[in-house]
Design a protein around this motif. Structure first.
Motif, PDB file in Angstrom:
ATOM      1  N   LEU A  89       0.755  -1.326  -0.045  1.00  0.00           N
ATOM      2  CA  LEU A  89      -0.083   0.061   0.035  1.00  0.00           C
ATOM      3  C   LEU A  89       0.845   1.243   0.093  1.00  0.00           C
ATOM      4  N   GLY A  93       0.665   4.125  -2.676  1.00  0.00           N
ATOM      5  CA  GLY A  93       0.201   5.336  -2.548  1.00  0.00           C
ATOM      6  C   GLY A  93       1.361   6.335  -2.372  1.00  0.00           C
ATOM      7  N   HIS A 208      10.101   3.059  15.606  1.00  0.00           N
ATOM      8  CA  HIS A 208       9.685   1.588  15.705  1.00  0.00           C
ATOM      9  C   HIS A 208      10.444   0.962  17.007  1.00  0.00           C
ATOM     10  N   LEU A 299      -1.779  14.214   2.426  1.00  0.00           N
ATOM     11  CA  LEU A 299      -2.603  13.514   3.270  1.00  0.00           C
ATOM     12  C   LEU A 299      -3.990  14.337   3.667  1.00  0.00           C
TER      13      LEU A 299
HETATM   14  C1  LIG Z   1       5.579   4.628   9.441  1.00  0.00           C
HETATM   15  C2  LIG Z   1       6.634   5.539   9.419  1.00  0.00           C
HETATM   16  C3  LIG Z   1       7.385   5.664  10.423  1.00  0.00           C
HETATM   17  C4  LIG Z   1       6.935   6.267   8.370  1.00  0.00           C
HETATM   18  C5  LIG Z   1       6.169   6.147   7.070  1.00  0.00           C
HETATM   19  C6  LIG Z   1       5.550   7.677   6.877  1.00  0.00           C
HETATM   20  C7  LIG Z   1       4.760   7.649   5.435  1.00  0.00           C
HETATM   21  C8  LIG Z   1       5.373   7.156   4.216  1.00  0.00           C
HETATM   22  C9  LIG Z   1       3.301   6.978   5.691  1.00  0.00           C
HETATM   23  C10 LIG Z   1       2.634   7.211   6.783  1.00  0.00           C
HETATM   24  C11 LIG Z   1       0.929   7.054   6.606  1.00  0.00           C
HETATM   25  C12 LIG Z   1       1.089   6.467   5.254  1.00  0.00           C
HETATM   26  C13 LIG Z   1      -0.280   6.116   4.321  1.00  0.00           C
HETATM   27  C14 LIG Z   1      -0.187   6.023   2.910  1.00  0.00           C
HETATM   28  C15 LIG Z   1       1.343   6.055   2.308  1.00  0.00           C
HETATM   29  C16 LIG Z   1       2.600   5.877   3.431  1.00  0.00           C
HETATM   30  C17 LIG Z   1       2.354   6.825   4.613  1.00  0.00           C
HETATM   31  C18 LIG Z   1       1.887   8.456   3.907  1.00  0.00           C
HETATM   32  C19 LIG Z   1      -1.063   5.825   2.118  1.00  0.00           C
HETATM   33  C20 LIG Z   1      -1.405   6.997   1.309  1.00  0.00           C
HETATM   34  C21 LIG Z   1      -1.012   4.406   1.150  1.00  0.00           C
HETATM   35  C22 LIG Z   1      -2.172   4.327   0.333  1.00  0.00           C
HETATM   36  C23 LIG Z   1      -3.547   4.203   1.245  1.00  0.00           C
HETATM   37  O1  LIG Z   1      -4.509   3.904   0.531  1.00  0.00           O
HETATM   38  C24 LIG Z   1      -3.659   5.262   2.066  1.00  0.00           C
HETATM   39  C25 LIG Z   1      -2.333   5.594   3.030  1.00  0.00           C
HETATM   40  C26 LIG Z   1      -2.766   6.465   4.057  1.00  0.00           C
HETATM   41  C27 LIG Z   1      -1.493   6.434   5.054  1.00  0.00           C
END
Ligand SMILES: CC(C)=CCC[C@@H](C)[C@H]1CC[C@H]2C3=C(CC[C@]12C)[C@@]1(C)CC[C@H](O)C[C@@H]1CC3
Length: 381
Positions: A89, A93, A208, A299
């Motif tokens: 995902l 995304g 994490h 977002l």
């Molecule tokens: C988890 C950590 C420490 C870092 C990752 C940060 C971001 C890259 C992610 C945090 C929330 C994520 C979401 C998505 C992609 C990656 C993040 C922005 C999506 C846009 C992926 C596609 C889905 O349909 C919706 C997601 C929402 C949250």
């Protein structure tokens, strides 16, 4: 905070699980296409159950120290399964660099992501004669970019086999295999000998860890004396009040949706880096800079802020509507059995993450870009 017992590592077990859950999909197409090529429903169910047992029916208002401790105690399994579930995902995304960034006026999404990586490399003074460690390297987007920018040789450390397979494939595709390598392991118990690296960086990954002092101490150990550590840390700000129910919901939503066992506040990170033995050379919450657009704008669904037609398509996927369409489509995909059961639950959880990240950003309760640059003293062992 209570000291944490490290989880036992079992690389053979993880490799077998990876092959059951992901099959050969790491070597094929990415994102939604990769999701559709997975067939082992039992492995997928095991990952979903393992991950969501920590969050289902555990509302913020009822949170106790024990529920947080239970997550901390299983930090490695929790994070590994989070990325077993979320990596496709993310790639669909967001692309190959799993982090946020600042956005200058008119700057395209991909350019802003790369600039954030270059900025860290610049602040750390990375050069082509350096041996560098990337802690929690994801599918290797930042390592590839920082390698191209600085010329450094980079080792990526990751406890998720699927991400390592994808990172290895991308490095080869871009002709960077001689500069980049990927190692499986838990960053709380690194297998590298002491004094191995000239520099270590971590981009939105050490959150994490069950203890920042624990992971920073490991980084300190594997750095050569005089070596530099640069980190973009995810932290709650000083405005965060754990007794405020809304603040707590925001923090818990970010933790659940992003695979985090225990997120702490800025002063705790500063204390941890010093306790690990580092000399802190620079600290700044980059989220506080007066940027044209905030870090969370993709977002937040602010399509009016995109800077090109291409970005309109990219950012549309990240908006509330774009996210909800994907989750609903995955629900249908599960019903007609072209997608493993539990994929839609992960997507819904990511939607929660997105909403809480935006709320945390707007209220300035949370930052994904607290920059610290620190050095291991020359006389340290
Ligand atoms: C988890 C950590 C420490 C870092 C990752 C940060 C971001 C890259 C992610 C945090 C929330 C994520 C979401 C998505 C992609 C990656 C993040 C922005 C999506 C846009 C992926 C596609 C889905 O349909 C919706 C997601 C929402 C949250």
């Amino acid at each position: 905070m209570a000291p944490i017992a490290l989880e036992n590592e079992d690389h053979a077990r993880d490799a077998a699980f990876n092959s059951a859950m992901h099959g050969k999909s790491a070597h094929g197409r990415q994102g939604l296409m990769a999701m559709m090529s997975k067939r082992d429903g039992a492995a997928q169910k095991a990952a979903v159950d393992e991950y969501f047992k920590h969050w289902d029916n555990k509302a913020a208002k009822d949170e106790t120290a024990d529920t947080r401790e239970a997550r901390r105690a299983e930090y490695a399994t929790l994070t590994r399964h989070y990325y077993n579930l979320a990596t496709d995902l993310y790639e669909y995304g967001w692309g190959g660099s799993f982090h946020f960034c600042r956005f200058a006026y008119g700057e395209a999404f991909g350019q802003a992501i790369a600039r954030h990586e270059h900025f860290l490399a610049h602040m750390m003074g990375l050069r082509d004669d350096m041996e560098v460690l990337d802690v929690g390297c994801g599918v290797g987007g930042p390592a590839r970019e920082i390698c191209k920018f600085s010329g450094a040789r980079i080792t990526g450390l990751n406890n998720n086999d699927y991400q390592i397979e994808r990172a290895t494939k991308y490095a080869a595709r871009e002709g960077l295999a001689h500069k980049l390598k990927y190692v499986k392991g838990d960053f709380m118990q690194m297998s590298f000998p002491p004094n191995t690296f000239d520099a270590v960086y971590a981009i939105e990954a050490t959150v994490h860890a069950p203890s920042l002092e624990g992971v920073y101490s490991q980084i300190f150990r594997v750095l050569k004396p005089g070596g530099v550590f640069g980190v973009y840390e995810w932290l709650m700000t000083e405005a965060y009040d754990n007794e405020n129910p809304h603040h707590r919901e925001v923090r818990l939503g970010i933790e659940q949706g992003d695979g985090i066992s225990n997120m702490v506040k800025i002063p705790e990170a500063l204390a941890a880096i010093k306790a690990a033995g580092f000399e802190l050379e620079y600290q700044e919450d980059l989220a506080n800079r007066a940027d044209a657009r905030p870090w969370y704008y993709p977002l937040a669904g602010s399509l009016g802020q995109v800077s090109s037609l291409w970005d309109l398509f990219t950012v549309a996927r990240m908006t509330k509507v774009g996210r909800s369409i994907v989750s609903s489509a995955l629900e249908v995909g599960e019903m007609v059995r072209v997608i493993p059961h539990g994929t839609a639950k992960t997507a819904r959880s990511l939607e929660l993450a997105a909403d809480c990240l935006v709320e945390g950003g707007k209220l300035k309760l949370f930052t994904p870009m607290f920059l610290m640059v620190a050095r291991k003293p020359m006389d340290a062992k």
